[in-house]
Enzyme design. Structure first.
Site, mmCIF file in Angstrom:
data_model
loop_
_atom_site.group_PDB
_atom_site.id
_atom_site.type_symbol
_atom_site.label_atom_id
_atom_site.label_comp_id
_atom_site.label_asym_id
_atom_site.label_seq_id
_atom_site.Cartn_x
_atom_site.Cartn_y
_atom_site.Cartn_z
ATOM 1 N N PRO A 2 -27.363 77.772 -29.218
ATOM 2 C CA PRO A 2 -28.212 77.524 -28.369
ATOM 3 C C PRO A 2 -28.436 78.559 -27.091
ATOM 4 O O PRO A 2 -27.121 78.625 -26.383
ATOM 5 C CB PRO A 2 -28.211 76.118 -27.593
ATOM 6 C CG PRO A 2 -26.884 75.482 -28.562
ATOM 7 C CD PRO A 2 -26.203 76.794 -29.326
ATOM 8 N N GLU A 3 -29.377 79.280 -26.836
ATOM 9 C CA GLU A 3 -29.575 80.087 -25.808
ATOM 10 C C GLU A 3 -30.205 79.793 -24.759
ATOM 11 O O GLU A 3 -31.033 78.490 -24.889
ATOM 12 C CB GLU A 3 -29.824 81.443 -26.294
ATOM 13 C CG GLU A 3 -28.989 82.311 -27.182
ATOM 14 C CD GLU A 3 -28.922 83.751 -27.019
ATOM 15 O OE1 GLU A 3 -29.256 84.132 -26.125
ATOM 16 O OE2 GLU A 3 -28.550 84.620 -27.993
ATOM 17 N N HIS A 91 -20.463 63.925 -35.999
ATOM 18 C CA HIS A 91 -20.777 64.769 -34.825
ATOM 19 C C HIS A 91 -21.481 64.195 -33.866
ATOM 20 O O HIS A 91 -21.938 65.246 -32.981
ATOM 21 C CB HIS A 91 -21.084 66.179 -35.220
ATOM 22 C CG HIS A 91 -20.219 66.863 -36.455
ATOM 23 N ND1 HIS A 91 -18.994 66.891 -36.668
ATOM 24 C CD2 HIS A 91 -20.621 67.279 -37.734
ATOM 25 C CE1 HIS A 91 -18.654 67.173 -37.600
ATOM 26 N NE2 HIS A 91 -19.580 67.681 -38.216
#
Ligand SMILES: [Zn+2]
Length: 271
Positions: A2-3, A91
């Site tokens: 993720p940017e 997760h």
């Protein structure tokens, strides 16, 4: 990974569902993230009202009536909205359960992200205190880059990816902005003119803004019980295109390592 645009899209995707609501329960199934989730997070958060969701660089700041939860998505993290009773998948490490039967669920297979509490203004937190300006703020421009670059031999790509210089310009967007500005990624940061930095500053803001705009089409994915939000596909000109023809001149795009990161450039268009 993720940017900044994905983090901003996450902010916009989750905020309308949780802002103004109180936390009624916190469930931590796995506390071992990059830094451990505080053992007393449930005690701290239960009963508190979320007032705002902000972003600083690649950090999400969940502001409560007193204090802030600092969230980072690491390499593989995501947040989504679901019903608290929906069975967690593998997760799905942390649930923040809000009044009104709404759950903010944190998912992170590689566990490089974090969820940390601070009672202080988050800008003073060690993770955030040294961050440079936001690339989409007015305080950021080519003159800022040019000033900080003076006398530095660092490759310009590593320079613009340094969060103390400008917050949250990740590898993909550094590659893309340098291509658009026609600057070779390995050029020493101190050897670039003010005019070229002005151009680069504009391209950095532009590629990030365009990507955030694209992310707007995925906002509904944040309410998705079964999977992680589908991060959007970006239109990239050089990133991950080694050997393919440059979209401007046709020369094959090259790949090299700079500061351990994959670096893509056109040997003809970028000087
Ligand atoms: Zn080219």
């Amino acid at each position: 990974m993720p940017e900044l645009p994905e983090v901003e899209t996450t902010r916009r995707g989750i905020a309308p569902h949780i802002a103004g609501r109180r936390i009624v329960d916190v469930r931590v199934r796995e506390a071992r993230l990059r830094w451990p989730v505080p053992a007393d997070l449930g005690e701290t958060l239960t009963g508190r009202r979320l007032t705002d969701v902000r972003r600083r660089g690649k950090y999400l700041l969940l502001d409560f009536d007193e204090g802030t939860l600092i969230a980072h998505l690491g390499m593989s993290g995501s947040l989504r909205i679901c019903k608290p009773g929906f069975p967690p998948r593998k997760h799905d490490h942390v649930d923040l359960v809000f009044e009104g039967d709404i759950c903010l669920r944190y998912h992170d297979p590689r566990r490089f992200g974090c969820l940390l509490w601070t009672a202080e203004p988050p800008e003073r937190h060690p993770l955030l205190a040294a961050l440079g300006p936001e690339p989409l703020d007015k305080a950021f421009d080519g003159a800022h880059l040019h000033r900080l670059a003076a006398g530095r031999n660092t490759a310009v790509k590593s320079f613009i990816m340094d969060s103390r210089v400008v917050a949250g310009v990740g590898n993909i967007y550094a590659n893309e902005a340098l291509f658009r500005a026609g600057i070779h990624p390995a050029r020493p940061a101190g050897k670039i003119s003010l005019a070229r930095y002005r151009n680069l500053g504009e391209h950095i803001a532009e590629v990030l803004a365009a990507s955030i705009e694209q992310g707007g089409t995925t906002l509904r994915d944040f309410v998705n019980e079964s999977g992680a939000p589908g991060y959007f596909k970006q239109v990239l000109r050089v990133y991950d295109r080694a050997g393919q023809p440059c979209r401007v001149c046709g020369e094959p795009i090259r790949c090299m390592r700079l500061g351990q990161r994959a670096t893509y450039y056109c040997p003809r268009c970028q000087r």
